[in-house]
Design a protein around this motif. Sequence first.
Motif: not given
Length: 393
Positions: A23-26, A30-31, A119-125
Amino acid sequence: MTVAYLTGEYPRATDTFIQREVAALRALGIEVATCTVRRTGPEHQTGPEQRAEAGRTFAILPALASPRGLLRAVATAARHPARFARAAALAWRTSPGGLRALAYQAIYLAEALTLAGHLRTIGASHIHNHIAQSAGTVALLAAELTGLPFSFTLHGPDDFFATDRWALPEKIARARFVACISAFARSQAMLLSPEAAWPKLHIVHCGVEPGRYRPGPRTGTRLLFVGRLAAAKGLPVLLEAFEQALRTRPDLHLTLIGDGPDRAALEARARGLPVTFTGALSQGDVAEALSTADLFVLPSFAEGLPVVLMEALAAELPAVATRIAGVAELVEDGTSGRLVPPGDAPALTAAILELMGRSDRPSMGAAGRAKVEAEFTAATEAARLAALFRGAP
């Protein structure tokens, strides 16, 4: 950026600190896409926050078990055969040995393929793992399959009991950074890595939100434990010490919040004593219990840096805890509580009676809250972690 957060089970009632960190990162922009190997049961969803997180978390095993998920995993392997070959070699190399362990590595590879497709579907980095055991292996293999940077939070103590089984040296070597929850955890990582790797070992505490915790009316008679009812927590020692303390202070009462495999045995052991077992409670209910207790007791045999101790100190509640791992980095002996040797029931009894007899418990509680506010807030620690994520190319 989108950071994929992977744990073995999320959300769990015992790991609310991960949920606070997410929650704090969001809140910092940061997604965070939460992922879990296993879907947690309703016993872990003790409030609306957990239910909401469960609803938005990708679960690997249910996806892999479906025909569509299995085909997707196979397609991921076929689409990038060179990466799959490297990941399979890594799974083989990090196996601790034996056919059973090798079979588990094959399962972790299949889970990693499923995660890689997601991860590819959501575009994770970036891939980040909490608790670097089996889920850490899945994250490690998924990073090899996708080419994404990988990091993890190192907790202990279980991680340090079987470093070869969980390939900790390999994970440290391949990680972009390692977030160590205490100086003690960082020292153990230093033991497992060459000096050249030490700069990527960072202390990032699991923080709390002090605003959730406030002292309430206290009677001077209530002892409280919060945690899993399991062997590592040393609860038979607590019950022995409490029984001895009752001879001097028969007005004392002990409440144990939590659940676990040892509950039935502990309830039998406590029969006839002024002890209440509540089972697992929501974060709000735990905060309420902390506000009205007079002393927090944590007699553990093994810990990392217990978040529940941070919560107790934030509620201005003095604590008695065992002097193990990173506990002394949080509880200052004689200032915010007392530290005792693990497994020493007489010492625990003496510490309980001493603190319950002290008139300066409120000032000890204030010192504990000041320590948490200075070094263990979720927002501050999340900012440190966010800087590490953003610093990764």
